[in-house]
Design a protein around this motif. Sequence first.
Motif, short mmCIF file in Angstrom:
data_model
loop_
_atom_site.label_atom_id
_atom_site.label_comp_id
_atom_site.label_asym_id
_atom_site.label_seq_id
_atom_site.Cartn_x
_atom_site.Cartn_y
_atom_site.Cartn_z
N ARG A 56 23.46 15.14 31.44
CA ARG A 56 22.43 14.36 30.76
C ARG A 56 21.59 13.58 31.77
O ARG A 56 22.09 13.11 32.78
CB ARG A 56 23.06 13.37 29.77
N GLU A 104 17.90 8.58 32.15
CA GLU A 104 17.07 7.85 31.19
C GLU A 104 17.57 8.06 29.76
O GLU A 104 17.52 7.14 28.94
CB GLU A 104 15.61 8.30 31.30
N ASP A 105 18.06 9.27 29.46
CA ASP A 105 18.58 9.53 28.11
C ASP A 105 19.83 8.71 27.83
O ASP A 105 20.01 8.17 26.73
CB ASP A 105 18.88 11.02 27.94
N GLU A 113 20.20 5.72 25.00
CA GLU A 113 21.24 5.72 23.96
C GLU A 113 22.13 4.48 24.06
O GLU A 113 22.55 3.93 23.04
CB GLU A 113 22.08 6.99 24.08
N SER A 135 16.83 11.45 38.02
CA SER A 135 17.20 11.16 36.65
C SER A 135 18.57 11.69 36.28
O SER A 135 19.00 11.60 35.15
CB SER A 135 16.16 11.75 35.69
#
Length: 773
Positions: free
Chosen positions: A420, A423-424, A428, A771
Amino acid sequence: SNSNATGGYLNQGGNELLVRALGRIQGVGDLESVVVKSSGDRPVVLSQVARVAEAPQVKRGDSAVNGLPAVILVISKQPGADTRRLTDDVTAALAGLRSSLPADVRLDPALYQQKTFIDLSIRNVVEALRDGGILVVVILFLFLLNVRTTFITLTAIPLSIAITGLVFQWLGMSINTMTLGGLAVAIGELVDDAIVDVENIFRRLRENARAPQPKPALRVVYEASSEVRNSIVFSTILVVLVFVPLFALGGMEGRLFTPLGTAYIVSILASLVVSLTVTPVLAFWLLPRARFMAHDQDGLLLRVLKTLAGWAIRLSIRHPAPILTAVAVAVGASIAVVMGLGRDFLPPFNEGCVQVNVVLPPGTSLDTSNAIAAMVDERIGTVRGVATISRRTGRAELDEHAEGVNTSEIIVSFAPAAGRAREDVLAELRETLAEVPGVVVAVEQPLAHLISHGIKLYGDDLGLLRRTAERMQAAMADVRGVKDLMVEQQAEIPQLQIRLRRDKLMHYGLAADAVNEFVETALNGRTVSEIVEGERKFDLVVRLDEPYRVDIDTLRRLPINLPAGGRVPLETVAEITRGSGPNTINRENVRRRIVIQCNTAGRDLGGVVTDIQARLAPLLAELPTGYFVEYGGQFESQQQATRMIGLLSLVSLAGMFLALSTLFRSTNLALQVLAALPMAAIGSVAALVLTRQSLTVASMVGFISLSGIASRNGILLIAHYLHLVQHEGESFTPAMIERAGKERVAPMLMTALTAGIALVPLVTRRSSTRSRP
């Protein structure tokens, strides 16, 4: 009642005995039998007036790992120590303890290690160095089209890096992410001096081979190398001068970029030494007798480039006005674009973990704070991509960053296998934790947390500071890009206030200090001695037992001994009331202050701060005289670094002008070289715009590096003009300018391409990994 003594020595015949009086307390039983008062035939012992027990200190913090109770040991290194080596040594020491630990005790040294971030960074930079070196080989071979000249040129890279390593060893510097970054930035330029030298030697040897009366090869090599020597030396001097501003940076930016600048300059100077010594020798050994020297035709790529260069030069000479006008417009547009670019301190970097700060209202008990933090731990564990969770609730008074029990710091490590984007995961996490009621949550990276601060509001009245800070928070809440907005926890909390009555103290002959000491001993406890058990020491603390400390009516009746004899209750000499007061008063530069802190996401720092300043201007205009705001943290560092780099860049330009004037002995020619600098910046600005990058201290370092490269090519071209005029019978005509441009197109393009393309792996690796956890 807890001491040993010596009685000197006792002679016994031919021997002497050391006399020791052993009176130290060995355990609870000894303490219970200590005499506190002797009254007639019945002494009073401690067990008759007190409860004696072994107990822990008052708990002001707790910790957990993955939701289970744990003890977290934080180890900080000394300045100058090797983080990676120290981490390995500590891990090895902990591994040696495992065999002596109980079966239900487990050690986990990998909850958070800066070594992990360092290793990842070093691996990325080393791979970028490798890939950049391969691309340099490709570029050189495409232009030179033979193995020998490519080999001679490439020797500059390992030799320069080896010399740099020796210099680092001599200076006591370490190989770290920033020094390797300096080498990565410089790797394409390490061959520049060698390229110029080899290309000129190669070209002159081929011309000599076609001459009716060829000169000795050694003389040709010497003359060809001497022809470009001044250009090589002075271009290197200019590269060093443009990097001088980095060494004046202070604070975090100075600690980051000074090693990078040092590595860059040392490696560039090493490449200069190599090009002046090793390169001509190898060229003399390998080139004169090579079979390809008989071929007088350039390769296809070089022929095409020379044709294009000739066409461009002729076009420029015929139409100078529109071309110069277009360049001037492009430079002006670039300056305007730069002024309008977003501003950040540093590009976003990925540490492989984040720090979640959970802040509850001041006055929250440790038990309540623990329960809520455990709930936060549980919610974090539901986020896909999270590997481990370690939490510290509260921080002891002797901790470097002491915090109340209402504050928890949670380190969340990512699982790379989850695949993942960082940033994701952060998005979350913020969404999940926003559902916890009554909690202020901030999510940021541990190292970034150390350099991030907020808006500081200074003033005298605590109440006005808090009210203004809350209004500022409300005004900032809907600014685009603001995340994790919080006000420093300064609030009125419940207090039990014991106010001494001066008239009563005077009446009974009591000093305020005596009463305060009595209250402190009774309620907080006082260490009166130490119990020694082998190699361990335990504090012996005296205080009121728990039932008497929590009952306010009992506190009122506590008897205080009077100097003249007798006792009076505490309430006789003091007013005991419930009240409120500030949980903490923070000062900076002698002024009271409160901090409003936030993170930024999805937008540049400069743009966010500009909007915040516009929102806060009406509020600040209403404040009384003596109240003011400072914008600290990364914004402050970015502003200071930008000003410092801008100021010292002017100094560097002055030094460059003096160096060029010394080389050419002409102000006109020196200014012509410097005129190329703003033109070269056009491409850099376009690159920032196309890749949607903000202007950071790191990108400003890129502009600095570009200045050195652009000035190098200008020196090469103008120096060749002068050589053709002074030594080959040419005059300043369009034909001479076209000839010089064609003859210098190969080294100029090779130096520019190797310097730029060598950085492509570093850029693409950063884009693909920044990221990723």
